[in-house]
Design an enzyme around this catalytic site. Structure first.
Site, mmCIF file in Angstrom:
data_model
loop_
_atom_site.group_PDB
_atom_site.id
_atom_site.type_symbol
_atom_site.label_atom_id
_atom_site.label_comp_id
_atom_site.label_asym_id
_atom_site.label_seq_id
_atom_site.Cartn_x
_atom_site.Cartn_y
_atom_site.Cartn_z
ATOM 1 N N HIS A 31 -26.745 -17.105 -8.902
ATOM 2 C CA HIS A 31 -28.041 -16.582 -8.448
ATOM 3 C C HIS A 31 -28.130 -15.066 -8.654
ATOM 4 O O HIS A 31 -28.832 -14.376 -7.921
ATOM 5 C CB HIS A 31 -28.311 -16.957 -6.981
ATOM 6 N N GLY A 120 -25.909 -30.073 -12.190
ATOM 7 C CA GLY A 120 -25.833 -28.611 -12.232
ATOM 8 C C GLY A 120 -25.063 -28.110 -13.436
ATOM 9 O O GLY A 120 -24.508 -27.006 -13.414
ATOM 10 N N SER A 123 -27.993 -29.741 -18.222
ATOM 11 C CA SER A 123 -28.374 -30.733 -19.235
ATOM 12 C C SER A 123 -29.719 -30.365 -19.857
ATOM 13 O O SER A 123 -29.949 -30.615 -21.044
ATOM 14 C CB SER A 123 -28.437 -32.125 -18.621
ATOM 15 N N ASP A 168 -28.293 -20.216 -18.292
ATOM 16 C CA ASP A 168 -27.908 -21.502 -18.869
ATOM 17 C C ASP A 168 -28.148 -21.530 -20.377
ATOM 18 O O ASP A 168 -27.294 -21.967 -21.161
ATOM 19 C CB ASP A 168 -28.681 -22.642 -18.209
HETATM 20 C C1 GLA Z 1 -29.468 -22.601 -12.182
HETATM 21 C C2 GLA Z 1 -30.421 -21.750 -13.005
HETATM 22 C C3 GLA Z 1 -29.729 -20.492 -13.518
HETATM 23 C C4 GLA Z 1 -29.025 -19.750 -12.388
HETATM 24 C C5 GLA Z 1 -28.172 -20.703 -11.565
HETATM 25 C C6 GLA Z 1 -27.587 -20.039 -10.346
HETATM 26 O O1 GLA Z 1 -28.459 -23.086 -13.020
HETATM 27 O O2 GLA Z 1 -30.917 -22.486 -14.087
HETATM 28 O O3 GLA Z 1 -30.676 -19.666 -14.164
HETATM 29 O O4 GLA Z 1 -29.945 -19.062 -11.588
HETATM 30 O O5 GLA Z 1 -28.917 -21.835 -11.133
HETATM 31 O O6 GLA Z 1 -26.668 -19.078 -10.705
#
Ligand code: GLA
Length: 376
Positions: A31, A120, A123, A168
């Site tokens: 985050h 998480g 995908s 991501d």
């Molecule tokens: C998800 C979001 C990312 C990031 C994480 C937390 O994966 O897609 O952008 O904010 O949560 O680190």
């Protein structure tokens, strides 16, 4: 070299091919990406694979090995709101690609993916990035990895409507086997940090808790709003600019704790990068992983019992550090373990789950792998 429209290179359009993009695990830096901060993910061997070619019909058609029915849409005209559900990630990438100034034609796409959905592990970013690299080759252009990651993120944010940061997609595009992707999200600067755990007799386990994801979307947006409020109250462009001393200036207890997570998490990312790039024993990052988890649990409040129990049990089973990875409210835990001790760690987590009557977690070794590319 900068990545952007100015460095777009041309090559002959590709008639058909197969492209891939991986999911990711975040070693540390949670985050922080929508706060202009630092993250340290790596690309996984699990990936989305896309077979693509110019459309044979008048419209685009996408079929997925994970879905019963194909979906038709127009890659040339689709705009946000037009394509709901899983195909929205694909249509959204086509839309964002055009929005970035790259014209495309209609396409036929076949998707397959072994990135677990809802765990998480990104995908959706894998899907967007795989489609992005396919579109670039079909159009005969090379927009650059950062530009493609931004296109993929725009699909996620503005077409699908998930208010995520850019970690991501950047991990999926920039991943490299044997390396972490150290990303400064303020300007998308990437540095690859070697991460060879096997040389040190270590293993990074990824433990998919299979916890039911409850309210994850709303809670994610709420955390983001809290962070933006904290930065506003401090008069700073983003929490990236806040110091520990600034935290005392925040009156609201919840907002102060949210900000404290982000400020301390940024420090932890930098500390991990410093340790790993100066040749320290990777075991030394264990306490930083633990501290990250505590901060997510107590200050940012994004963990759930399945996650906390897995972290706790992994440590009791001998892990040198463990934390939740990803957006939170379920998903995966990572545990840094002695390679010779992974069995004990897994057994400890399994027995803690069994004692509570919970479904056993899925466990695999997290191996830093290559980012998106063409397979054939
Ligand atoms: C998800 C979001 C990312 C990031 C994480 C937390 O994966 O897609 O952008 O904010 O949560 O680190």
């Amino acid at each position: 070299m900068t990545h952007g429209l100015t460095d777009t290179a041309a090559h002959d359009p590709v008639a058909t091919g197969v492209w891939f993009a991986p999911g990711r695990v975040n070693l540390i830096g949670e985050h922080t990406d929508y706060n202009d901060g630092f993250v340290l993910p790596f690309a996984l061997p699990q990936r989305a694979v896309v077979t693509a070619a110019p459309a044979t019909g008048a419209r685009s058609r996408v079929r997925s090995a994970q879905e019963a029915e194909p979906v038709e849409f127009s890659a040339v005209t689709a705009t946000p709101g037009d394509v709901p559900g899983w195909a929205g990630y694909v249509a959204g990438t086509c839309w964002a690609f055009r929005e970035a100034g790259h014209p495309i034609g209609e396409v036929d796409l076949e998707l397959d993916s072994d990135v677990p959905v809802g765990a998480g592990l990104s995908s959706s970013a894998a899907l967007e990035c795989a489609v992005g690299v396919a579109l670039a080759d079909l159009a005969g252009i090379e927009p650059g990895r950062t530009e493609l990651a931004r296109i993929a993120r725009r699909a996620e944010n503005e077409f699908v409507g998930a208010p995520t940061g850019g970690m991501d997609q950047m991990a999926s595009m920039h991943g490299r086997a044997g390396h972490l992707v150290f990303l400064d999200t303020r300007d998308d600067t990437v540095e690859l940090v070697p991460f060879d755990l096997h040389a040190h007799g270590l293993e990074l386990l990824v433990i998919d808790t299979r916890a039911p994801h409850a309210h994850a979307d709303g809670e994610y947006g709420a955390r983001r709003a809290d962070c933006e409020r904290a930065a506003r109250e401090l008069g700073l462009p983003a929490l990236r600019d806040a110091t520990t001393a600034d935290l005392d200036r925040l009156d609201d207890d919840r907002i102060r704790r949210r900000a404290r997570h982000v400020v301390t998490e940024n420090h932890r990312v930098l500390a991990v990068v410093e340790l790993l790039s100066t040749g320290a024993d990777p075991r030394d990052i264990g306490p930083l992983l633990d501290a990250s988890h505590t901060s997510m649990r107590d200050d940012f409040e994004i963990t759930v019992p399945h996650v906390d129990v897995a972290v706790e049990a992994a440590r009791e089973g001998g892990a040198v550090g463990a934390r939740m990875t990803g957006g939170g409210f379920g998903g995966c835990v990572i545990a840094l373990c002695e390679a010779s001790g992974t069995g004990r760690v897994v057994a400890a987590v399994e027995s803690a789950y069994a004692a509570r009557g919970w479904t056993a977690p899925a466990v695999f070794a997290g191996t830093p792998s290559d980012g998106a590319g063409r397979l054939s």
